[in-house]
Scaffold this active site. Structure first.
Site, PDB file in Angstrom:
ATOM      1  CB  SER A   1      -0.968  -0.010   1.187  1.00  0.00           C
ATOM      2  OG  SER A   1      -1.916  -1.034   0.994  1.00  0.00           O
TER       3      SER A   1
ATOM      4  CE  LYS B   1      -8.417  -6.368   5.125  1.00  0.00           C
ATOM      5  NZ  LYS B   1      -8.674  -6.957   3.795  1.00  0.00           N
TER       6      LYS B   1
ATOM      7  CG  ASP C   1     -10.945  -5.960   0.423  1.00  0.00           C
ATOM      8  OD1 ASP C   1     -10.054  -5.285  -0.139  1.00  0.00           O
ATOM      9  OD2 ASP C   1     -10.779  -6.527   1.518  1.00  0.00           O
TER      10      ASP C   1
ATOM     11  CB  ALA D   1     -15.926 -19.941   3.475  1.00  0.00           C
TER      12      ALA D   1
ATOM     13  N   GLY E   1     -12.176 -14.205   5.104  1.00  0.00           N
ATOM     14  CA  GLY E   1     -12.490 -12.783   5.093  1.00  0.00           C
ATOM     15  C   GLY E   1     -12.631 -12.234   3.685  1.00  0.00           C
TER      16      GLY E   1
HETATM   17  P1  NAP Z   1      -8.577 -16.260   5.487  1.00  0.00           P
HETATM   18  O1  NAP Z   1      -9.694 -15.490   6.085  1.00  0.00           O
HETATM   19  O2  NAP Z   1      -7.537 -16.840   6.387  1.00  0.00           O
HETATM   20  O3  NAP Z   1      -9.237 -17.476   4.632  1.00  0.00           O
HETATM   21  C1  NAP Z   1      -8.415 -18.440   4.021  1.00  0.00           C
HETATM   22  C2  NAP Z   1      -9.269 -19.369   3.164  1.00  0.00           C
HETATM   23  O4  NAP Z   1      -8.361 -20.298   2.532  1.00  0.00           O
HETATM   24  C3  NAP Z   1     -10.280 -20.202   3.946  1.00  0.00           C
HETATM   25  O5  NAP Z   1     -11.401 -20.441   3.132  1.00  0.00           O
HETATM   26  C4  NAP Z   1      -9.497 -21.498   4.178  1.00  0.00           C
HETATM   27  O6  NAP Z   1     -10.299 -22.634   4.383  1.00  0.00           O
HETATM   28  C5  NAP Z   1      -8.750 -21.636   2.864  1.00  0.00           C
HETATM   29  N1  NAP Z   1      -7.565 -22.478   2.981  1.00  0.00           N
HETATM   30  C6  NAP Z   1      -6.403 -22.174   3.626  1.00  0.00           C
HETATM   31  N2  NAP Z   1      -5.537 -23.224   3.546  1.00  0.00           N
HETATM   32  C7  NAP Z   1      -6.182 -24.198   2.860  1.00  0.00           C
HETATM   33  C8  NAP Z   1      -5.821 -25.514   2.451  1.00  0.00           C
HETATM   34  N3  NAP Z   1      -4.615 -26.044   2.751  1.00  0.00           N
HETATM   35  N4  NAP Z   1      -6.721 -26.237   1.750  1.00  0.00           N
HETATM   36  C9  NAP Z   1      -7.939 -25.717   1.444  1.00  0.00           C
HETATM   37  N5  NAP Z   1      -8.349 -24.479   1.798  1.00  0.00           N
HETATM   38  C10 NAP Z   1      -7.472 -23.731   2.505  1.00  0.00           C
HETATM   39  O7  NAP Z   1      -7.786 -15.403   4.410  1.00  0.00           O
HETATM   40  P2  NAP Z   1      -8.357 -14.200   3.517  1.00  0.00           P
HETATM   41  O8  NAP Z   1      -8.166 -12.919   4.229  1.00  0.00           O
HETATM   42  O9  NAP Z   1      -9.725 -14.564   3.037  1.00  0.00           O
HETATM   43  O10 NAP Z   1      -7.302 -14.191   2.299  1.00  0.00           O
HETATM   44  C11 NAP Z   1      -7.230 -15.267   1.378  1.00  0.00           C
HETATM   45  C12 NAP Z   1      -6.258 -14.935   0.252  1.00  0.00           C
HETATM   46  O11 NAP Z   1      -6.729 -13.803  -0.463  1.00  0.00           O
HETATM   47  C13 NAP Z   1      -4.844 -14.557   0.729  1.00  0.00           C
HETATM   48  O12 NAP Z   1      -3.928 -15.153  -0.154  1.00  0.00           O
HETATM   49  C14 NAP Z   1      -4.793 -13.051   0.589  1.00  0.00           C
HETATM   50  O13 NAP Z   1      -3.491 -12.564   0.314  1.00  0.00           O
HETATM   51  C15 NAP Z   1      -5.690 -12.851  -0.637  1.00  0.00           C
HETATM   52  N6  NAP Z   1      -6.309 -11.515  -0.694  1.00  0.00           N
HETATM   53  C16 NAP Z   1      -6.094 -10.778  -1.805  1.00  0.00           C
HETATM   54  C17 NAP Z   1      -6.664  -9.518  -1.899  1.00  0.00           C
HETATM   55  C18 NAP Z   1      -6.413  -8.677  -3.126  1.00  0.00           C
HETATM   56  O14 NAP Z   1      -6.576  -7.446  -3.045  1.00  0.00           O
HETATM   57  N7  NAP Z   1      -6.064  -9.269  -4.252  1.00  0.00           N
HETATM   58  C19 NAP Z   1      -7.466  -9.015  -0.860  1.00  0.00           C
HETATM   59  C20 NAP Z   1      -7.670  -9.809   0.261  1.00  0.00           C
HETATM   60  C21 NAP Z   1      -7.085 -11.073   0.334  1.00  0.00           C
HETATM   61  P3  NAP Z   1     -10.789 -23.056   5.855  1.00  0.00           P
HETATM   62  O15 NAP Z   1     -11.996 -22.233   6.143  1.00  0.00           O
HETATM   63  O16 NAP Z   1     -11.067 -24.513   5.729  1.00  0.00           O
HETATM   64  O17 NAP Z   1      -9.650 -22.780   6.797  1.00  0.00           O
END
Ligand code: NAP
Length: 282
Positions: free
Chosen positions: A20, A69, A105, A132, A134
């Site tokens: 950022s 957040k 987002d 599922a 954040g």
């Molecule tokens: P989060 O809340 O920790 O959620 C992670 C998700 O990934 C959950 O659904 C989790 O499943 C799943 N997961 C993790 N390890 C797994 C595995 N080994 N097998 C299957 N499913 C798995 O994280 P988040 O904040 O949503 O972020 C997720 C990704 O999005 C990150 O890589 C982040 O950098 C990216 N992101 C990108 C942007 C952008 O601007 N492009 C914005 C926000 C986030 P469970 O529920 O089973 O644990």
């Protein structure tokens, strides 16, 4: 008397990896503004005090990232509709000594696809969303806003997907990861919001041959920029969009609120941040 230069921040823990400051620093320079934007490391047990201190001035506003957040959602005095719907705040600003919050987002996700896959929501139908967590919440809101009528949430932990489907309404359904391939057949959009595909993480167990030839595949993971899912989609001849644009577009509304100019997401900015991602990965 001249107005003091406006100051904004991104807070998180850790925060050193955040792109950022580079994004906002690029716009400040590009538009010739005197403001500043800095990274502030705020530990979880310090966030409430940090948020309270913002009401006293100093910063015009700032961004909130992992793990604050949800705490930011609770800490603010007022929230806009996007923050209420997503249940988390990633953008703060101070208005008449009140701390206000938004979540950009969902906007960033949709704006990235508007930019790189124009028409992606012209005939919305079925979509499969992997994850599922954040970030999935923001993607689900964006898809609902754009009129998708059948949104299938697929997650390793089924109860998390079920909780989201229950909260978001009848057009959402919840499924286990094993069901992903059978759900792809009639879907025109596949979105990965899981952390699978990031550097050091396993690849997603989905078979893209099941998708329609005109389906769009997008990954919100942007480290690496070309995730295994996107590479497989391109190899299969599908349109594929990476997650960097979501990061860039979600920054636009905050910059406009703090500094008074709506900035453009240009190829020069994208190249700068993409170059940084490659340099840091090397
Ligand atoms: P989060 O809340 O920790 O959620 C992670 C998700 O990934 C959950 O659904 C989790 O499943 C799943 N997961 C993790 N390890 C797994 C595995 N080994 N097998 C299957 N499913 C798995 O994280 P988040 O904040 O949503 O972020 C997720 C990704 O999005 C990150 O890589 C982040 O950098 C990216 N992101 C990108 C942007 C952008 O601007 N492009 C914005 C926000 C986030 P469970 O529920 O089973 O644990």
């Amino acid at each position: 008397m001249a107005e003091a230069a406006r100051k904004a921040f991104v807070c998180g823990h850790p925060i050193a990896h955040s792109r950022s400051p580079k994004i906002h620093g690029y716009w400040l320079k590009h538009y010739g503004l005197a403001g500043s934007y800095e990274a502030v490391d705020v530990a979880p047990d310090e966030f409430a005090d940090f948020a309270a201190s913002l009401r006293k001035g100093g910063y015009t506003g700032g961004n909130v990232t992992i793990p604050h957040k949800e705490a930011a959602f609770r800490a603010v005095d007022c929230r806009d509709a996007a923050a209420e719907e997503i249940g988390a705040v990633n953008t703060l600003w101070v208005e008449d000594a009140r701390l206000c919050g938004s979540n950009t987002d969902a906007y960033g996700f949709a704006a990235n696809l508007d930019d790189l896959a124009p028409g992606w929501s012209t005939s919305p139908g079925a979509a499969v969303v992997l994850g599922a967590g954040g970030a999935a919440r923001a993607v689900l809101c964006a898809l609902k806003q754009r009129g998708f009528s059948d949104i299938r949430i697929v997650n390793r932990t089924l109860v998390r997907a079920q909780a989201l489907a229950l909260e978001f309404g009848p057009i959402f359904s919840a499924h286990e990861l094993d069901a992903a391939n059978t759900l792809l057949g009639d879907a025109m959009l596949l979105v990965n919001t899981t952390s699978l595909g990031m550097h050091g993480e396993a690849e997603l167990p989905v078979d893209l041959d099941r998708l329609h030839d005109h389906a769009l595949v997008t990954d919100i993971v942007y480290v690496p920029l070309e995730t295994p899912l996107l590479a497989a989609a391109r190899k299969r001849g599908l349109k594929a969009v990476d997650g960097l644009g979501m990061l860039l577009h979600q920054a636009v509304p905050g910059f406009e609120k703090w500094f008074g100019i709506r900035p453009q997401v240009t190829s020069s900015l994208r190249d700068l941040i993409a170059g940084d991602l490659v340099a840091k990965a090397a």
